[in-house]
Enzyme design. Structure first.
Site, PDB file in Angstrom:
ATOM      1  N   ASP A 343       0.884  -1.135   0.000  1.00 52.01           N
ATOM      2  CA  ASP A 343       0.000   0.000   0.000  1.00 52.01           C
ATOM      3  C   ASP A 343       0.942   1.208   0.000  1.00 52.01           C
ATOM      4  O   ASP A 343       2.051   1.109   0.493  1.00 52.01           O
ATOM      5  CB  ASP A 343      -0.821  -0.064   1.287  1.00 52.01           C
ATOM      6  CG  ASP A 343      -1.927   0.946   1.297  1.00 52.01           C
ATOM      7  OD1 ASP A 343      -2.365   1.330   0.211  1.00 52.01           O
ATOM      8  OD2 ASP A 343      -2.338   1.351   2.387  1.00 52.01           O
ATOM      9  N   ASP A 536      -7.532  -1.883   4.972  1.00 53.89           N
ATOM     10  CA  ASP A 536      -7.112  -2.898   3.999  1.00 53.89           C
ATOM     11  C   ASP A 536      -7.275  -4.324   4.507  1.00 53.89           C
ATOM     12  O   ASP A 536      -6.652  -5.240   4.027  1.00 53.89           O
ATOM     13  CB  ASP A 536      -5.702  -2.633   3.453  1.00 53.89           C
ATOM     14  CG  ASP A 536      -4.745  -2.240   4.532  1.00 53.89           C
ATOM     15  OD1 ASP A 536      -5.033  -2.536   5.700  1.00 53.89           O
ATOM     16  OD2 ASP A 536      -3.709  -1.628   4.213  1.00 53.89           O
TER      17      ASP A 536
END
Lengths: 638, 72
Positions: A343, A536
């Site tokens: 990420d 996430d």
């Protein structure tokens, strides 16, 4: 020098071992010098050595005898105790048989030696595993025993589980913070080493959030409880660590399967070895002796202990560095992980966005003021950076609508403020002036009229360069997924030298992209996702190995991920990979070493090249060496 | 329902895996893991039949490894 601490059971066994060895040495020397069998002559000359050695045998082996009888009654045939008993009693019987038929008497000493060695090995195994168990549980010694609660002006000492939300707890210097909370008074430094592996104390003062498990160092703190004990960090971590070993690695499963077949097969071969060759060539006592030696090597103990122990020490070493691994299977997987998906924000970059520039159409202040109206109440890092930068008052009379992937629209009567990316402007037919600088751009418009734009920048983490280079040196792919636009993504990707990047992704796109990568990977590829654990969770669950960083305090992240880096430091990935590699190579060494030595001894025994002495080495010696090797996982890492 | 038990005097690693195998076969147990090194046993037990199942688990443990006791 650490003192040697033995349990009662171990002490008792040690005394028996020493006693048996001393007797053994005396009898053995006597036997070899004056030959005990010659003391009394005649048909029953074997009785004297038999009784002397029998004393030793009972001293050292009585518990094994009892255990094996019990197990037989329970239908456990291939029990290691039983096999040892069969082998040693067999050796005794063989020696008696030789005595009766008038051959030279030998074998009593061997039977005793086998039992002594076996017990020494058991003793060592129990000592070594106890020791590493203790040293590792000490590392995770974060469980608070009590909490001091302030109730009606008095301080009561209670169990941490009995403290309710919003109560005030007092933590004195030297004590562990028992429950997560916010400091209401006091200023101190905290030792978070047991939690994060970070050795620098953390300075905290009023208003700071503190996590349970950290140790208060200097002055007394009063803390308002924000989570009950079961939701507190310390509970979550302990839960994770205690359940860590529930998921087993492939190597461990292999060993379980192997040992299931190994023992019965060796016993069967022993039986065949005792019968078939002696029918062909005669000389039954020689073949029975060889068969008995087989039984001594038939326990897969060396493997069964050393492999899980290697993983255990590996997991323990990880937790020492603030890396929590949920199971040995993940240690195995991270070792072979070769596709790393990152990420961007908060993972590769610092996530502390700062307003870098403002491009107003007319007034700079107006741009900020309108943007702040839209961003108020949002916890998105970009919003935060704008709110932080703007010092004026914010009109709170607007209704705010969040448009995913575009931005925010705020309405108050006929007034509409738009604040977001190019997409938002285009969708609403607002003509605007684009900025070509690298960074995140926020465009602001009011009532279809473009007001100006704000440029926001995020810094790349220093250690990201190191970690990405390290991964690429190990032939790993590094892919970045980000919600940022193409230019920002490309810039970060170029600077870090990433293999690939995907930009302008909505949270649900990240799931889709990850799925795509997983679906198109080769069979042996292992996909690892690294994120900060916020938003996430689905991707963390989807990937083969989900790593979340700076997870302390975010219990959703701890639950969804397989590996938690408690310190917000990417280097944990390289470190985890390094420890995993070391663990796996030791596991591999132990498997190869133990199996090959055992087979070599079996083979040599079958041809009569070796004797029972070597066989007992094959059992106990190999186990001891494999255990020592397993403990090396920890020793080499400081 | 997931439960973690401490074990005492679980002396041999091979027995630990045998114990695990045997416990897994008990009806009402959906997951079992016996760890020799941490001396812990993790079980997933059918909640509705807890008492009955746990009795069987204790019996099985005694059968496979008589020395070992489950600390409740």
């Amino acid at each position: 020098m650490e003192s040697i601490h033995l349990t009662k059971k171990e002490k008792k066994k040690l005394i028996r071992i020493i006693l048996a060895i001393s007797f053994f040495v005396v009898f053995f020397v006597l036997d070899k010098s004056i030959n005990l069998a010659n003391v009394f002559r005649g048909e029953f000359n074997w009785l004297l050595p038999f009784f002397l050695y029998l004393i030793i045998y009972f001293i050292i082996g009585y518990d094994i005898l009892i255990k094996s009888i019990k197990n037989i009654l329970h239908g456990q045939i291939f029990d290691e105790n039983f096999l040892m008993v069969v082998a040693t009693i067999g050796a005794f019987t063989l020696a008696i048989y030789r005595g009766i038929i008038g051959e030279t008497i030998e074998g009593f000493d061997e039977a005793c030696a086998v039992m002594i060695f076996y017990q020494v090995g058991e003793f060592f195994q129990s000592y070594a595993t106890n020791k590493s168990r203790k040293s590792i549980s000490k590392l995770m010694d974060i469980r608070p025993d009590v909490a001091n609660v302030k109730r009606n002006g008095e301080i009561q000492i209670v169990d941490p589980t009995e403290v309710a939300l919003d109560e005030i707890i007092v933590v004195n210097p030297g004590e562990k913070i028992p429950i997560d909370g916010i400091i209401v008074s006091g200023q101190s430094s905290l030792d978070t080493k047991a939690l994060t592996g970070e050795s620098m104390p953390r300075e905290v003062s009023e208003g700071d959030e503190v996590i349970s498990g950290s140790i208060n160092l200097t002055t007394t703190l009063e803390i308002k409880v924000t989570k009950i004990f079961y939701d507190s960090t310390v509970s979550k971590i302990l839960d994770l660590v205690e359940n860590a070993s529930s998921e087993k690695s492939e190597a461990e499963n292999f060993i379980t399967k192997f040992s299931k077949f190994y023992t019965p097969i060796v016993c069967l071969v022993a039986l065949i070895l005792a019968i078939v060759p002696s029918l062909i060539w005669g000389n039954i006592s020689v073949w029975i002796y060889r068969a008995l030696s087989f039984l001594v090597v038939s326990c897969p103990c060396a493997l069964v202990i050393s492999i899980p122990l290697s993983f255990f020490v590996g997991l323990g070493t990880c937790s020492k560095f603030g890396i929590l691994v949920k199971g040995s299977n993940y240690l195995e997987k991270i070792n072979s992980a070769n596709i790393f998906i990152f990420d961007k924000t908060g993972t590769l970059t610092k996530g502390n966005f700062k307003v870098a520039n403002i491009f107003p159409k007319e007034k700079e202040d107006e741009v900020l003021k309108l943007a702040s109206i839209c961003e108020q109440g949002s916890s998105h890092p970009i919003s935060k950076s704008i709110l932080e930068f703007y010092q004026g008052e914010i009109d709170e009379n607007y209704t705010i609508t969040n448009i995913a992937g575009q931005g925010i629209i705020a309405r108050n009567g006929n007034d509409i403020i738009y604040c977001g990316n190019e997409k938002l402007m285009n969708e609403n037919n607002i003509s605007f002036k684009t900025i070509n600088d690298i960074g995140t751009k926020v465009y602001v418009a009011k009532n279809q009229e473009f007001v100006g734009s704000i440029l926001i920048l995020d810094e790349i983490k220093q250690e990201a360069f190191e970690v990405i280079t390290d991964l690429k040196d190990n032939n790993c792919k590094a892919i970045m997924l980000t919600g940022d636009n193409e230019i920002v993504a490309k810039n970060v990707s170029m600077q870090l030298g990433l293999t690939e990047y995907k930009s302008s992704l909505l949270p649900e796109d990240k799931v889709v992209e990850t799925k795509k990568i997983i679906d198109t990977k080769n069979k042996n590829d292992v996909v690892c996702f690294v994120g900060d654990g916020i938003n996430d969770a689905p991707v963390l669950m989807l990937s083969d190995v989900g790593i979340s960083m700076g997870g302390v305090g975010s219990d959703a992240a701890i639950e969804a991920s397989d590996i938690v880096l408690m310190k917000d430091d990417l280097k944990g990935i390289s470190l985890a990979k390094k420890i995993a590699k070391k663990t796996m190579s030791i596991v591999f060494q132990n498997i190869i070493f133990s199996i090959s030595i055992k087979f070599a001894i079996l083979l040599l025994t079958a041809f009569g090249i070796t004797n029972m002495w070597l066989a007992v080495f094959g059992d106990v010696g190999v186990a001891v060496l494999a255990i020592l090797n397993a403990m090396r996982v920890n020793l080499k890492q400081k | 329902m997931r439960k973690v038990y401490n074990l005492e005097d679980l002396d041999c690693a091979n027995c630990a895996s045998k114990m695990e195998e045997a416990i897994k076969k008990i009806e009402g147990i959906t997951f079992a893991s016996v760890n020799f090194i941490t001396q812990k046993m993790i079980l997933e037990i059918d909640e509705n039949r807890f008492d009955e199942v746990i009795k069987k688990v204790i019996k099985t443990c005694k059968k496979v490894e008589p020395d070992c006791t489950i600390l409740m």
